[in-house]
Design a protein around this motif. Structure first.
Motif, PDB file in Angstrom:
ATOM      1  N   ASP A  46      -8.354   2.708  -1.766  1.00 52.06           N
ATOM      2  CA  ASP A  46      -8.193   1.516  -2.606  1.00 52.06           C
ATOM      3  C   ASP A  46      -9.145   0.407  -2.173  1.00 52.06           C
ATOM      4  OD1 ASP A  46      -6.229  -0.724  -1.027  1.00 52.06           O
ATOM      5  OD2 ASP A  46      -6.221   1.320  -0.253  1.00 52.06           O
ATOM      6  N   GLN A  87      -4.100   3.192  -6.796  1.00 48.62           N
ATOM      7  CA  GLN A  87      -3.832   2.127  -7.758  1.00 48.62           C
ATOM      8  C   GLN A  87      -2.493   1.437  -7.483  1.00 48.62           C
ATOM      9  OE1 GLN A  87      -4.194   4.331 -11.413  1.00 48.62           O
ATOM     10  NE2 GLN A  87      -6.365   3.809 -11.679  1.00 48.62           N
ATOM     11  N   ASP A 112      -8.817  -0.640 -10.274  1.00 52.93           N
ATOM     12  CA  ASP A 112      -8.165   0.479 -10.948  1.00 52.93           C
ATOM     13  C   ASP A 112      -9.131   1.205 -11.887  1.00 52.93           C
ATOM     14  OD1 ASP A 112      -5.954  -0.276  -9.565  1.00 52.93           O
ATOM     15  OD2 ASP A 112      -4.851  -1.088 -11.290  1.00 52.93           O
TER      16      ASP A 112
END
Length: 827
Positions: free
Chosen positions: A199, A249, A228
């Protein structure tokens, strides 16, 4: 029909004409644009802007200077998934096209034709972005776009894909002064590239397109949407699985500012390095990635900081509560967060946090910190003032508080449930500086220029000129010993009047206002008798003393041409005094302070290595032509042109000479080694039974020094040595006001010196002080008279061999017969 054919023929001719003209125009445009394209080969040796790195002697980071955060990385060091994240969001066909993605260009042209937008996304490959970043402007025009495309194709022919990708990752701007992926990873997550989670690397890949609006710190929601999307594209391209994308996400945005940690806090030294590097290498030194290793010892530097802060706090608390820094008119309903925001322009100083009073009364006070945190101060927090916070403060006042962390007993870990306490405090009214260097080579080991660099960047160690008071007396004594005096010589401590040319009388006084009569010079220094120093200087002559003392590194023009220098009236920096005391500690050599040991460029190549001139007690001057130290602004900047040996120390110091090899230098001799021995012996006595006896707590026989105070207690000093260190501490006020009643050097400065030396000398061998060749051991009476060598008792002294015949010299006879008051011309 013939008419239609004729029309068709003309149309074909017209089309062909326009086609040829178009080709000619395109060719001309291509020639004009391509001829102006820069040399792509220069990108192989491009120098990206990097900050100036400053390190302590053990390699720990001391400071970073520069507007740009950038730590260039090799493409081989970039994790594969991080590269895939950038490819997914920026140019998924990067490894397929030849600089220009024609699909993207076609899509951009279609959007221009079918929408009213003047700027449309798409069409710029990573290669084109690199071309724009390095060579072109951000101007939006067709000419610039054509130049960008042509340059991208040229780059693809001359550079590999990995070379282009590496340039892109190191050049791109990620917001918050972070340029390059390595700086971005450090700033937003405090991590190395190989430590990033999925991420996090997706978040970083999304920043360059929108470094301001998509910043994960200032706009986390916009950054989350971009992150995302990057993860979605990575999944669509087969770089990650759906499960990995979904899991990444789901992670909350958590980017926070992370400054590169400073491991050794020495801001005054770091600023000295910055100024010196600019002086040596020019104004762009802060962008060329130099790595500077200093001589600073981290342990000693920390000890110096703690000692100065503690000493100034103790001084300030002795003199009680002063006053608040300022006051704000708070609204009746103003909460802690709003009130705390008023403090954001007020820096913390050495652990003293600014706080604004929200409520005061009933013996307590509630204060808000900068972050809106509320702290309650009780009577215990202000015990040192003798009053409670409720009586000292009122709503809207800005004060200082110090957080006191809980401590365990006898060095044990504190109770985890214990909470920190808060102390009401204030920024000290006085300032202090500490300088410590190795006397054998002049290497600076610790330097503190004031209570807080954040509060005031003025470096008192190198910039403040203050009177050293009695700590200057050893230099007067050294000059006298060169002229035949010795520690057993007797000079009268009695009133004396010096009549100046304009008719005024100067009547120097001892600090206690008393007179002790005839006394040996050893005792006079131990007891810091002013009148003995003045009479001694008058006996040897002011001009001679100034010339002699200048050999120890002082500028003769800075020494007043009158008898007042016997009382320490020259205006000198603490660094000057430290350099002078190093002469005594190293056996009589003049070393030059230095603090930059090595400089490397961005590629790790050594561009400078210090070669200091060192004290060598076993080396003699042979009069040959040798290299000397190149001294600029009081600092040794390395070898200079050869110089020739000169006269003995009594007139001019000897030049530097090679030591054990052609590249090593001997520091010039400043004073006779025998004189240095005598002064060290006497200043050790100052600690053992004189004005510096508090230093006996160190339990070392090699510790010596001299206290110093000036009129009205404006300056307090302790200058001395121990082990392999010469250390000077000064305490005073920037406005030159008095420190207060009985704030002598032994009370204000010596405790700081002791606290520092206790740490700095830990584990360091005891420094010897053996009499050098050419000295004779004698016994003298309490009155300084030479005793027969066969007699028992007496005081032992070491004197220069040639001084034996003068032990019953006229100096003592004259001193004994000086009347109570006698007039002398001071000039």
């Amino acid at each position: 029909m013939p008419r239609f054919r004729r029309l068709l023929r003309w149309l074909l001719i017209l089309f062909a004409g326009f086609f040829v003209i178009g080709l000619l125009a395109a060719g001309t445009l291509y020639y004009v644009v391509s001829s102006r394209l820069p040399d792509v080969e220069s990108l192989r040796n491009v120098e990206l802007q990097e900050p100036l790195y400053v390190y302590a002697r053990d390699g720990r980071l001391m400071a970073l200077f520069g507007e740009t955060r950038r730590y260039p990385v090799d493409i081989a060091e970039v994790p594969e998934r991080l590269k895939q994240a950038f490819i997914a969001i920026e140019d998924n066909r990067f490894y397929e096209h030849h600089g220009v993605d024609y699909r993207g260009v076609s899509r951009a042209i279609w959007l221009l034709a079918t929408t009213d937008d003047k700027r449309v996304p798409g069409g710029s490959t990573i290669t084109q972005q690199v071309a724009r970043q390095f060579f072109l402007s951000s101007e939006y025009s067709y000419t610039r776009k054509l130049s960008e495309m042509l340059l991208a194709m040229k780059m693809e022919r001359e550079l590999s894909k990995d070379e282009i990708f590496e340039l892109y990752l190191n050049k791109s701007f990620f917001g918050n002064r972070a340029y390059g992926i390595a700086a971005a990873a450090e700033f937003y997550y405090g991590k190395k590239l190989d430590q990033l989670d999925l991420d996090e690397l997706a978040t970083l890949a999304a920043i360059p397109k929108f470094p301001s609006s998509g910043n994960p710190v200032t706009n986390p929601e916009r950054a989350r949407i971009r992150r995302d999307y990057v993860l979605q594209r990575m999944h669509e391209l087969g770089f990650i699985s759906l499960a990995e994308a979904t899991a990444a996400q789901a992670v909350a945005m958590h980017a926070t500012p992370h400054e590169r940690p400073v491991e050794v806090y020495a801001p005054y030294v770091a600023e000295m390095v910055r100024q010196e590097m600019i002086a040596r290498y020019g104004g762009d030194v802060l962008t060329r990635g130099y790595h500077v290793t200093t001589t600073i010892d981290p342990t000693m530097q920390l000890a110096a900081d703690v000692a100065v802060r503690s000493g100034l706090s103790a001084y300030d608390h002795r003199h009680g509560w002063s006053k608040i820094e300022q006051a704000f008119d708070l609204a009746a309903d103003e909460d802690a967060a709003t009130a705390g925001a008023r403090l954001r322009g007020i820096p913390a100083q050495s652990g003293l946090l600014p706080a604004i009073v929200l409520r005061a009364g009933d013996g307590t006070a509630d204060v808000a910190l900068t972050d809106g945190t509320t702290v309650t101060l009780d009577a215990a927090s202000s015990r040192w003032t003798g009053r409670n916070p409720g009586a000292l403060l009122k709503r809207g006042d800005v004060t200082r508080v110090r957080r006191i962390e809980p401590k365990g007993k006898d060095g044990a870990a504190p109770d985890p449930a214990a909470k920190p306490t808060w102390q009401l405090d204030q920024v000290p009214r006085a300032q202090s500086t500490l300088v410590s260097l190795e006397p054998d080579n002049g290497a600076l080991r610790a330097l503190v220029g004031g209570f807080s660099f954040a509060g005031q960047k003025f470096n008192r160690a190198t910039q403040a000129r203050r009177q050293p008071g009695s700590s200057f007396k050893p230099f007067i004594y050294a000059a006298a010993f060169e002229r035949g005096f010795n520690p057993a010589s007797v000079v009268v401590d009695a009133p004396v009047v010096f009549r100046m040319r304009r008719g005024q009388d100067w009547r120097p006084q001892n600090d206690d206002g008393k007179f002790a009569g005839p006394m040996r010079l050893r005792e006079a220094l131990v007891r810091s008798r002013n009148l003995v120093s003045v009479r001694l200087l008058d006996a040897i002559g002011v001009d001679y003393a100034r010339r002699y003392i200048s050999h120890m590194g002082f500028d003769e023009s800075e020494l007043p041409p009158n008898l007042s220098i016997a009382l320490g009236t020259p205006s000198l920096t603490p660094l000057d005094i430290t350099r002078g005391y190093a002469v005594f500690a190293n056996g009589g050599f003049r070393v030059t302070p230095w603090f930059i040991d090595e400089v490397k460029d961005r590629d790790g190549k050594v561009v400078f290595k210090e070669n200091p001139a060192v004290a060598c007690r076993s080396c003699g001057a042979d009069g040959t032509t040798v290299a000397t130290a190149n001294v600029v602004d009081g600092f040794n900047l390395g070898p200079s042109q050869p110089a020739t040996a000169a006269a003995p120390a009594a007139t001019t110091p000897e030049p530097a000479a090679p030591v054990a090899g052609p590249d090593r230098l001997v520091a010039p001799r400043a004073i006779d080694a025998r004189v240095a021995y005598q002064l060290v012996s006497m200043m050790r006595d100052v600690v053992q039974r004189g004005t510096g006896t508090a230093a006996k707590v160190l339990g070392r026989e090699d510790v010596g020094g001299k206290t110093g105070s000036t009129n009205d207690h404006r300056d307090a000093w302790f200058s001395g040595f121990g082990g392999n260190l010469a250390t000077v501490v000064w305490v005073g006020r920037d406005d030159n006001r008095s420190l207060g009643y009985r704030e002598y050097g032994g009370k204000s400065a010596l405790p700081i010196w002791i606290d520092f030396m206790r740490v700095a000398l830990d584990g360091m061998p005891i420094a010897a002080n053996e009499p050098p060749d050419g000295m004779v051991k004698v016994a003298v009476s309490a009155s300084g008279r030479l005793l027969p060598t066969t007699s028992d008792g007496g005081l032992v002294e070491w004197v220069k061999a040639e001084d034996l015949e003068r032990m019953e010299s006229t100096y003592e006879d004259v001193a004994d017969e000086v009347p109570t008051e006698e007039a002398f011309d001071i000039f």
